[in-house]
Design an enzyme around this catalytic site. Structure first.
Site, short mmCIF file in Angstrom:
data_model
loop_
_atom_site.label_atom_id
_atom_site.label_comp_id
_atom_site.label_asym_id
_atom_site.label_seq_id
_atom_site.Cartn_x
_atom_site.Cartn_y
_atom_site.Cartn_z
N ILE E 203 0.85 -1.19 0.00
CA ILE E 203 0.00 0.00 0.00
C ILE E 203 0.88 1.23 0.00
O ILE E 203 1.83 1.33 0.79
CB ILE E 203 -0.90 0.01 1.26
CG1 ILE E 203 -1.83 -1.21 1.23
CG2 ILE E 203 -1.69 1.31 1.34
CD1 ILE E 203 -2.37 -1.59 2.58
N LYS E 204 0.53 2.14 -0.89
CA LYS E 204 1.31 3.35 -1.03
C LYS E 204 0.41 4.52 -0.67
O LYS E 204 -0.63 4.73 -1.31
CB LYS E 204 1.81 3.43 -2.47
CG LYS E 204 2.82 4.51 -2.71
CD LYS E 204 2.11 5.73 -3.18
CE LYS E 204 3.03 6.91 -3.40
NZ LYS E 204 2.27 8.14 -3.53
N VAL E 205 0.78 5.29 0.37
CA VAL E 205 0.01 6.48 0.75
C VAL E 205 0.97 7.65 0.92
O VAL E 205 2.19 7.50 0.88
CB VAL E 205 -0.78 6.26 2.06
CG1 VAL E 205 -1.96 5.32 1.83
CG2 VAL E 205 0.12 5.73 3.16
#
Lengths: 306, 306, 306, 306, 306
Positions: E203-205
């Site tokens: 997950i990339k935030v």
């Protein structure tokens, strides 16, 4: 869930949770729940040997409800049968016991060349009927073995994708083995290995005799002095041959015989590290009370409490 | 990436980047990483010869974990096995070493007419298990060869589309060749050529003997005085026969034998331009320490450092 | 585009523009561009006869690049080979010359009953590799001919839909014809007719001998005094037998032979109305300079300038 | 094949030989053969603007044969048109010139909200008609752009698999850009980048004006002083924006205008590194002789000989 | 393989070995190999912001080769880009670094209502190009979010079946969040949770600000006094929100900024338990030497050695 069941599931590390959950379902059912041991009631003899040969000794068995009720009352881990027998009960007994749909079956009416079963059910049927696994018979040694292996490959792949494990009945038979050799130690061990390599989750073989069939194998068994004098030793070798005990291997009892004879054999299975018994005619051809008593004794032996 | 690996990849100019990346993955793994040389551990003997003949010499090998660990510790480029053996380890050892799923396998239990393996795995399985390639055995010389070539054609096409290269085991066998002729120079060279023409990315053959089987070929070998006295010369001819060295050709060691014998043979393979060795029984039937020592010596020879 | 090329294309009035465009592509390539004549380099002998028999006379030919470069430098209309040979060059030589993917191939290692090639490539491969046509061999006279015709039917249909014409190698062989009869006039003419009836766009046969194999045919050849004394007359009859010259018929040269012998034969082919030559061993087994000289002479003869 | 054509093909290293061969086919056709430059005749105005607006200036153009003949006589690299125009000529002119099937087209009859073309042809049509490429128009800036990108994604994937490259017409249009902004430098460069990222092999844009549309972009163009005063400079920036010149970018001429005006513009295209021109109305709306003269001049400029 | 990598893989217990092997491939690549930490180079700005805004600061970046070379030289775990950029390099750099194919992309040319990316690539492309994962962007907060979630669902399912993990870019955006709220702590944590619930493997935030957007959430953050004063604390909360740290969460750096600023932020990411950084503009918009220095510093911080 017990540590032992978790340990067994850990051997199936490439499988999805659905397959693992169905393996767990069988291992957490019945009297042997949590032990990692199995006693399964299979009733495919109606198709394989004909009705009278199968059910006349205990006519209650003509009724499909009889067998599933026997399996439930006995506390078996699962009940295995061909499509028709499962269709007849799966609705009314839904959820009562894990079901194994035997996807191929052989009859004894047609003249057989190289033995080969007919595929009589599908993965779709197994899902529709709420089964916990599919079953499939291979005949290593048959001239038709390749067709069987190839059909099995496709069924296993399909079943895995929908979360169903596969039980493989590995019965050496055909022009490649002598009649005696069908239960020779090397042949049974080889059949177990083949089933494991084909992707079976549970392997069902017959208890081997103290006999080595193949000349090439005999040299090895002698050179390395593989112990084979007792059934216990032979069972240990077969279990070892199925990925060193990392695949579930269960044994059938074969033809109906006396209670003591059955139990003596089961004691050796258990001593040799078998994961359990699959017991058909010895169970359903007896009167129910007797059958229950026998199955309970078999379970107790596998559980190590008898 | 080394210049040599880039050069080898350039020979596969019709393939998509996925196929090239998986070839690179194998060439960039283990002790031979970057050299363009291969040492692969294959373990299909459980299915092909039975468990005792395969694993009794070193019983640790009954356990599927033993082999992948051996391949990893030895620093092999890849580990090749049938479905069951890979299922048993692919999850727990995910990413540890490139895997080759052998898609067809032959057993030695059934009575065989013309030799033909059963297809026991699929491209879909190879993807699911995270493999870097598929493997397939052909028996040139078999009366059933055409069925094998045709099944291979479809598998190669399917595998290429999803980025998987194909390793072809080319073993002449069947009514078209004499027992001795199976490893005759002309026959092995022909088998390598056929595998290459069928689209194999990596070709596995046996080291040829100084013998020409086919009368028509013998005239040519004599007329053009093709050197064949030493194994080195014969290897050179086989590599030449696989697109003049523009396909990766690796050699098996065959039956288990003494360490010096193995290394002497490998020295000739290397001198003849072989791309490496695929070594099964000679590796896993030895005690682990000894096997590691042997494999490291084999790698050193192929790397040119021994 | 020349009038002659347009005229030839007009014979294929039921084909879609894609098939016609690929026929045109071949006719508009190389030294014979625009003449409606063909010289094609086919190299399938590695698979059909083995590598040494094929390439030892001129070892440069072990390298797949050699042949496509020879075809380009010679100015051939197309280069035909099995999957592996095309895979090895199609990327690096993309667009350099029309390619014909030979979709089936026969080996000479296996013991053959009735001759039958294996299908070793697909229409999908032909598109992926940028080919201008597919190639397929039939053995009229073989007990397995129907399977070949039926497989061809499906491939032609599939190829036509994606704009690919089909070149059929029509080689009478098998239990239906004597060894000599394989090149008998009636048999070759019959093979050409069958190929045309099966839907071939280009038909490749061997130059026929002055011999009529079939008794029923012999009566007719005698009654109507079909001229057959010279090769020129026999070629004329074969071309007539392929829809009265409205299908492209080209002739192979067979085994390697002397230059003068080759050119004398080609002169008769040209005189008889052949559409060209397909020349493998006579080209690639010679040193390159000599091969180029020969191919150029063959082209000049077909072009009518020599 | 020339070094320049080989160099351009090398930029498409992930494509199969079929795609490369068709790119080569276009680059090796016509007056510009071998230069790596393109002049393509596109005729989709009948669908896009209606017949009279398109063909009344030169009524010969009502006939579909007119345009393909013009393209052939002029020595264009390819002729591009919608399904109907190609159906009308592909059979009779099979092999005469590479065809590009425009797979989507927009009409100017319906009231348009956000611009979006209809898909009016298929990859299957392109193969059947013997085309060398498919064409597709995107309208970056349109509220419907995503649907266009997604349809294009599927068509490119399908076309690549069968060896067909894709020409993308990238025309900024719709609520995201002002009328003037449709040919603003930043917008045209952005459109070229999008087409390249979507997988286009050849990109067709309009020559940009000295104008930067987007405020965020303007800051960057000013900060880095991107030269834009001359068309040559702007072309250079657009070519750079398509993978630094590693994708083929060609430019349209837009509305019909005077010969000198056209040639002056083409001179700047060529100076800026354009790979060529795609010229419709300026060609087919002129009398044929004049059109040929113009196209030859355009080719000469791109070839660097005028 | 390190204990840490094995531990991380153990969190993905429902995935098949193929998915695990590709996760391992990324974790075993580059300078951070074996640490379980990631630094990924993503270059989708050409499509998302246009070429000049992306590459004018460092014009080398117009060339697709620049970025993959930067990622390789820096020792990144993977390189992520849209189809076109990967097509341009996947063949020539096959096997050099794990690739992530970004399957959807958004442009900034069209007038956007509710933000929604176009699907511009497929799982089939990812396999063909030899990728180790697919990437996909969701915009939680967008009125079009459901269509995005539903498309993602299908792609994840398809990718998992063929052994490809999924990286989800979770960027809150649209009518559901204020401009400031896009990086509010509650919103970023919520986006990470949604991505995890949708089945993302990585997950990339964006790093969150000390701000809570949603009134309902604010009550809870206050009541339970969730620490949020420092970026370290906020990162810890986001990682906790992605299954208590049992999903890989990496953070972007956003717009280009000064080196010290970047490193200070990365130090807080690392302190808060981030699994790494995904750094695009801050890397490729610097001169290469400077970019390498920065990336190495970022890696050292994540590795705990700086």
């Amino acid at each position: 869930m017990t540590t032992r069941v978790k340990e067994i599931l850990s051997w199936y590390g490439s499988d999805n949770p659905g397959v693992k959950a169905n393996l767990a379902r069988m291992m957490n059912t019945g009297r042997l729940a949590g032990t990692g041991k199995f006693v399964i009631l299979p009733v495919d003899q109606g198709f394989e040997h004909g009705p009278a040969r199968s059910f006349a000794p205990n006519p209650a068995g003509y009724d499909p409800r009889y067998h599933i009720e026997l399996a439930i009352e006995a506390g078996c881990n699962a009940y295995a049968a061909p499509l028709g027998f499962l269709e007849a009960v799966a609705g009314d007994y839904a959820g009562d016991i894990p079901l194994i749909l035997k996807l191929n079956n052989s009859d004894s009416l047609a003249k057989v060349g190289e033995p080969c079963s007919a595929v009589t059910g599908s993965v779709e049927d197994a899902l529709r009927l709420g089964c916990a696994a599919i079953g499939y018979t291979i005949y290593p040694g048959s001239g038709e073995r390749n067709a069987q292996f190839e059909a099995l490959r496709e069924l296993i792949l399909e079943a895995k994708a929908v979360g169903l494990p596969t039980v493989v009945w590995a019965y050496p038979r055909g022009s490649g083995v002598s009649k005696d050799g069908e239960t020779a130690l090397d042949v049974v061990a080889y059949a177990a290995q083949m089933a494991a390599q084909l992707g079976a989750h549970i392997i069902k073989v017959k208890p081997p005799k103290d006999l080595v069939e193949q000349p090439e194998a005999r040299k090895v068994y002698e050179k390395f002095a593989i112990p084979s004098a007792t059934l216990t030793e032979r069972i240990r070798h077969v279990v070892q041959s199925a990925f060193n005990g990392r695949r579930i291997v269960i044994f059938s009892g074969g033809e109906a015989k006396g209670t003591e004879e059955v139990l003596a054999e089961v004691r050796e299975l258990a001593a040799g590290g078998a994961f359990g018994s699959i017991m058909g005619r010895n169970a359903f051809q007896r009167p129910k009370a007797e059958a229950l008593q026998l199955l309970h004794a078999v379970m107790a032996i596998h559980a190590g409490t008898l």
